[in-house]
Design an enzyme around this catalytic site. Sequence first.
Site, PDB file in Angstrom:
ATOM      1  N   CYS A 253      -0.030  -2.665  15.809  1.00 47.46           N
ATOM      2  CA  CYS A 253       0.019  -3.484  17.026  1.00 47.46           C
ATOM      3  C   CYS A 253       1.383  -3.406  17.696  1.00 47.46           C
ATOM      4  O   CYS A 253       1.495  -3.618  18.897  1.00 47.46           O
ATOM      5  CB  CYS A 253      -0.321  -4.925  16.689  1.00 47.46           C
ATOM      6  SG  CYS A 253       0.672  -5.565  15.340  1.00 47.46           S
TER       7      CYS A 253
ATOM      8  N   GLU B 112      -2.690 -13.190  16.375  1.00 47.29           N
ATOM      9  CA  GLU B 112      -1.812 -12.017  16.502  1.00 47.29           C
ATOM     10  C   GLU B 112      -2.691 -10.883  16.988  1.00 47.29           C
ATOM     11  O   GLU B 112      -3.542 -10.387  16.253  1.00 47.29           O
ATOM     12  CB  GLU B 112      -1.182 -11.656  15.149  1.00 47.29           C
ATOM     13  CG  GLU B 112      -0.280 -12.720  14.557  1.00 47.29           C
ATOM     14  CD  GLU B 112       1.037 -12.890  15.299  1.00 47.29           C
ATOM     15  OE1 GLU B 112       1.274 -12.186  16.300  1.00 47.29           O
ATOM     16  OE2 GLU B 112       1.826 -13.752  14.888  1.00 47.29           O
TER      17      GLU B 112
END
Length: 453
Positions: A263, A229
């Site tokens: 993010c 990720e």
Amino acid sequence: MSVFTVLNPATEEPVTTVDQVSLEQTDEAIARAAAAWPAWREVAPGDRARLLRAFAASVDSHLEELAGLEVAGSGHPVGAARWEAGQVRDVLLYYSAAPERLIGQQIPVPGGLNVTFHEPLGVVGLIVPWNFPMPILSWGMAPALAAGNTVVAKPAEATPLTAMRIGELALEAGLPEGVFQVLPGKGSVVGQRLVDHPAVRKIVFTGSTEVGRSIMAACAQQVKRVTLELGGKSANIIFADCDLERAAATAPYAVFDNAGQDCCSRSRILVQRSVVDRFMALFEPAVRGMAVGDPASAATEMGPLISAAHRDHVASFVPSGAPVAFRGHAPSGKGFWYPPTVLAPVRPDDPAYTEEVFGPVVTVTPFSDEAEAVAVANDTPYGLSGSIWTSDVGRAIRVARAVETGNLSVNSHSSVRYWTPFGGFKQSGLGRELGPDAPDAFTETKNVFISTE
Ligand code: NDP
């Protein structure tokens, strides 16, 4: 033994010191995890479920303590920190249902039948970044444990406190020794060893694209399973036909939550040209109105950045002469503060527009029509998140299908739910976390033929 001093990002005062785990201690922990695995995988599904629920209950009864640690050690506003601790509880509860549902298939074949099993992998290494120490820990830990693996987690060096406490709570809740361990330490020591150690059968990594790339290459040496990720540069696409007031009122939270250290931050706002001026007029008071300050105050919406070095990094995207349209405020004095900052108009090669800032800096760029909006949104190596604002349902679905990202929201600024899959397209990652299928990613499918002849 090396020691790390955790600083309070809001005051720059030391919170505590943490002993860093060495290479030898990492090996010992991996050996403990490997030794604990055969018994853990044999725990009856209902009993494993009960242990995960006890773990969740233990987290729940320590929510305030965990939130307080995140306020002090990471500078998260207390409201957000409470939500993050609650997320650990909720993710554990959600995946506590998984052990009893790890069922296979039966497939009739000539002369017999095949049955499939989901077999746990063994020891899972979990490498966590500093921006969301609790949720990201839980996203890997809970489904991996539910599927019958043992877990060795490495929190970020800068933010180990909540993960360490959660490791203690696991033991207090009755998880056997060695099933879930937390190793505070450096990525180059503990993290790298988890990646390189042959007994670690899968790496779950969340962090920068650069480190993710090197971890993927290292995992290839052992054909080790890996979930990545990574970074993002997501677009918040605002069409002229949307509820512009709502889009403008929520846009600050889409990018400045967690001081932009997210993010999924929608750090590129794309606005249809015909409504740019009106959007900016609505956006400005929303940005200036953000409550930036003491993370311990319940009214605070945005806290400081994680460190002085990271503040310097964020500031480098806004050099003198940068096209600052307007800014919110931030406290002066001690603390790693940086104000919410809106850049417009930006050139397409401006690093603030092309690179992940990971701070409270957003660019605003106009577009003419749907095709241009999609092209601009996709003009990035990343593909993690994004939002689409429109009152046209057909357009919402068309654009959502065309934008190359893993997680989108329509007429909303947030898209992450633990019961739905999460992960990136392109250089934002590999694989998916969360959602109902997450435990499967911590198993191998075994296929067995049974002869009836
Ligand atoms: P890093 O990649 O620097 O670090 C992430 C973790 O990896 C840390 O625990 C770090 O340890 C560890 N690490 C560093 N080097 C190695 C190595 N060689 N081997 C193994 N582990 C290593 O990222 P940041 O901490 O700076 O986190 C910010 C980044 O994370 C941003 O780019 C952001 O987009 C991304 N991110 C992605 C998310 C997603 O779900 N897609 C969610 C949150 C963040 P140490 O603490 O010692 O540095």
